[in-house]
Motif scaffolding. Sequence first.
Motif, PDB file in Angstrom:
ATOM      1  N   GLN A 217       0.797  -1.219   0.000  1.00 51.49           N
ATOM      2  CA  GLN A 217       0.000   0.000   0.000  1.00 51.49           C
ATOM      3  C   GLN A 217       0.834   1.276   0.000  1.00 51.49           C
ATOM      4  O   GLN A 217       0.549   2.194  -0.782  1.00 51.49           O
ATOM      5  CB  GLN A 217      -0.984  -0.004   1.187  1.00 51.49           C
ATOM      6  CG  GLN A 217      -2.056  -1.085   1.085  1.00 51.49           C
ATOM      7  CD  GLN A 217      -2.740  -1.101  -0.270  1.00 51.49           C
ATOM      8  OE1 GLN A 217      -3.308  -0.085  -0.701  1.00 51.49           O
ATOM      9  NE2 GLN A 217      -2.688  -2.243  -0.957  1.00 51.49           N
ATOM     10  N   ARG A 221       0.861   4.105  -3.207  1.00 52.40           N
ATOM     11  CA  ARG A 221       0.373   5.490  -3.060  1.00 52.40           C
ATOM     12  C   ARG A 221       1.444   6.524  -3.387  1.00 52.40           C
ATOM     13  O   ARG A 221       1.149   7.723  -3.432  1.00 52.40           O
ATOM     14  CB  ARG A 221      -0.134   5.713  -1.628  1.00 52.40           C
ATOM     15  CG  ARG A 221      -1.395   4.942  -1.279  1.00 52.40           C
ATOM     16  CD  ARG A 221      -1.988   5.441   0.026  1.00 52.40           C
ATOM     17  NE  ARG A 221      -1.132   5.144   1.161  1.00 52.40           N
ATOM     18  CZ  ARG A 221      -1.249   4.055   1.923  1.00 52.40           C
ATOM     19  NH1 ARG A 221      -2.201   3.166   1.660  1.00 52.40           N
ATOM     20  NH2 ARG A 221      -0.437   3.871   2.938  1.00 52.40           N
ATOM     21  N   LYS A 226       4.849   3.700  -7.750  1.00 54.50           N
ATOM     22  CA  LYS A 226       3.518   3.149  -7.976  1.00 54.50           C
ATOM     23  C   LYS A 226       3.507   2.071  -9.058  1.00 54.50           C
ATOM     24  O   LYS A 226       2.933   0.987  -8.880  1.00 54.50           O
ATOM     25  CB  LYS A 226       2.541   4.265  -8.345  1.00 54.50           C
ATOM     26  CG  LYS A 226       1.113   3.771  -8.586  1.00 54.50           C
ATOM     27  CD  LYS A 226       0.182   4.940  -8.902  1.00 54.50           C
ATOM     28  CE  LYS A 226      -1.231   4.441  -9.160  1.00 54.50           C
ATOM     29  NZ  LYS A 226      -2.160   5.576  -9.454  1.00 54.50           N
TER      30      LYS A 226
END
Length: 299
Positions: A217, A221, A226
């Motif tokens: 995660q 972000r 990414k």
Amino acid sequence: MKMHILRIISLGILCIAVTACTTGPRGDRNSVVSGMGAKQDPEGLVEVGKGFERAGDYVGALSMYQQALQKSPEMIKAQLGIARVLDSAGRADEAASILRRLEGLHPENKAIKRQLAFTYASMRRFDAALAVATKLIVDAEYTPIIHTEDGMPTETGDFLLLDLAGRLSEVTGQSANARDFYDKSLAITPSALQPVQHLALSFALDGNFDTAVAMLQPPLRFPPTKEDAQRTLALIYGLSDQPEAAYEITRALDGMEKAAESRSFYILLPSLPKAMQAEAVLFGGLEKDKLDQYFENVS
């Protein structure tokens, strides 16, 4: 019918990109050699070669290292550079030959041994690579990074070697050791993406998919990481027998044509033995001979 589809999967389809297995884009050779007239000494040529290498220009890098070696025939840095470039260009056997000769001449040189570990990994000689990497790590007595009062690091370690040892441990069935190496890698360089990706894949290989996804995660972000994190997420979906979810991520990143080629890989992945799964996701695919042998055994 499904087995027929799986039989025709090629090594090219299986080479799904993860950060540890990619090379950089070809750079502007002119920008790298700017001011090179003042860098005709062997050390300068090696530095220019490293610039080419970082840019993915292996032809330019090899030329610089060879020129440096002509000026200084025993220069270890130039020979290591040639070995690295050959390895990166898919000529790991030639690289290993250079490195073994160097190791015989300089048995205490850790840089030679380090590159040999990576080259053995490229050759899929995982046990040999792990033996070399582990010995280097033990000898170096790796510890977490030490900070001064102002928060600046005063000591660092080779987080990429630790990460390699983690991947090698995973492929050789030593998951607990793998995670220990990943943890040590992250303790040294907490911002490094590769150990996070590989630790997430380690949990996924053990069927702990929630933890694997949760670990991704933060990089998902963060714009600079990414895309690479998304590629790892696709692999996790593939391992969890969700090929369509994996396909959709790949389609968004690489387009429909490449994603269609990858679909068979994602379908195959959950059915492979764990060691083959680990090799596929941590070392950029599986060799065709190994796949053929696997299909012969299960048919």
